[in-house]
Design a protein around this motif. Structure first.
Motif, short mmCIF file in Angstrom:
data_model
loop_
_atom_site.label_atom_id
_atom_site.label_comp_id
_atom_site.label_asym_id
_atom_site.label_seq_id
_atom_site.Cartn_x
_atom_site.Cartn_y
_atom_site.Cartn_z
N SER A 38 76.41 87.61 -36.01
CA SER A 38 76.48 88.73 -35.29
C SER A 38 76.84 89.84 -36.22
O SER A 38 77.44 90.15 -37.10
N ALA A 43 77.46 94.94 -32.26
CA ALA A 43 76.66 93.91 -31.62
C ALA A 43 78.00 92.83 -31.20
O ALA A 43 77.99 92.04 -30.50
N PHE A 46 78.24 92.47 -27.08
CA PHE A 46 77.21 91.56 -26.65
C PHE A 46 77.39 90.11 -27.31
O PHE A 46 77.02 89.23 -26.40
N THR A 47 77.72 90.04 -28.41
CA THR A 47 77.85 88.69 -29.07
C THR A 47 78.80 87.69 -28.20
O THR A 47 78.76 86.61 -27.75
N VAL A 95 72.29 88.08 -34.01
CA VAL A 95 72.55 88.90 -32.82
C VAL A 95 72.93 90.24 -32.86
O VAL A 95 73.99 90.52 -33.72
N GLU A 96 72.34 90.99 -32.49
CA GLU A 96 72.16 92.68 -32.89
C GLU A 96 72.34 93.33 -31.50
O GLU A 96 71.69 92.91 -30.47
N ASP A 97 72.64 94.22 -31.50
CA ASP A 97 72.98 95.35 -30.37
C ASP A 97 71.65 95.92 -29.96
O ASP A 97 71.40 95.86 -28.95
N VAL A 124 68.32 90.59 -29.48
CA VAL A 124 69.01 92.02 -29.25
C VAL A 124 69.19 92.14 -27.87
O VAL A 124 68.36 91.88 -26.86
N LEU A 125 70.11 93.09 -27.53
CA LEU A 125 70.43 93.44 -26.35
C LEU A 125 69.56 94.65 -25.62
O LEU A 125 69.30 94.56 -24.68
#
Ligand code: IMP
Ligand code: MG
Length: 171
Positions: A38, A43, A46-47, A95-97, A124-125
């Motif tokens: 993360s 993030a 989201f994570t 996992v990235e925003d 990614v979100l």
């Protein structure tokens, strides 16, 4: 925060994150562990929601790689917080925003690949597709969004607004 218009309500975010989690579970079926990396700070939100919706076993690492001031990317990328554990031979999911120019994720993916993981994928979100400057493949995307500055659900404006529960955009 003034001038903040709703882009995605909490329910829409959770619905889409569930779909992404299901896709990840499908793709990694039979995998005994995914190392989730993360990317601090954005993030985190989201994570947490993503991994709670996944069934595949995970371990969690956090990294911090970029500084971003106001609404402009500095382009200077440094590792501020590195991994705690080896990822050698592991299946890694970053996992990235948000992906914007793509510089952060391109740098991070190349950096992680030097640690000899079995695989490295990216989730990614948000994807500001039209802003891409460097070439980088994203494996899982929540939403493709227009070129607007977003705040809330982890996204900040000069560190403010991360805890707003929906994703809004500044006008
Ligand atoms: P990139 O390296 O240009 O792809 O930038 C990615 C980083 O820019 C993200 O990790 C965010 O910290 C930041 N960022 C890009 N767009 C936004 C936005 O609309 N709101 C908040 N942060 C953003
Ligand atoms: Mg970020």
């Amino acid at each position: 925060m003034d001038n903040l218009k709703v882009m995605y309500e909490e329910e829409e975010l959770q619905k889409r994150i569930k779909e992404v989690a299901e896709q990840i579970d499908k793709d990694y079926e039979g995998t005994d562990e995914i190392v989730i990396i993360s990317v601090l700070k954005g993030a985190i939100f989201f994570t947490v929601d993503l991994v709670k919706k996944m069934k595949t076993p995970i371990t969690l690492e956090v990294m911090q790689v970029s500084s971003y001031t106001g609404t402009e990317s500095t382009g200077n990328i440094i590792v501020k917080k590195d991994l705690d554990n080896s990822i050698e031979g592991k299946n890694v999911l970053i996992v990235e925003d948000i992906i914007d120019s793509g510089r952060t994720l391109k740098y991070l993916k190349e950096y992680l690949q030097t640690k000899n993981p079995k695989s490295v994928k990216i989730a990614v979100l948000m994807d500001k597709k039209e802003r891409r400057i460097v070439d980088i493949d994203v494996d899982y995307t929540g939403f493709v969004i227009p070129n607007k500055f977003i705040v809330g659900y982890g996204f900040d404006y000069d560190e403010k607004g991360r805890n707003i529960p929906y994703v809004g955009y500044l006008e």
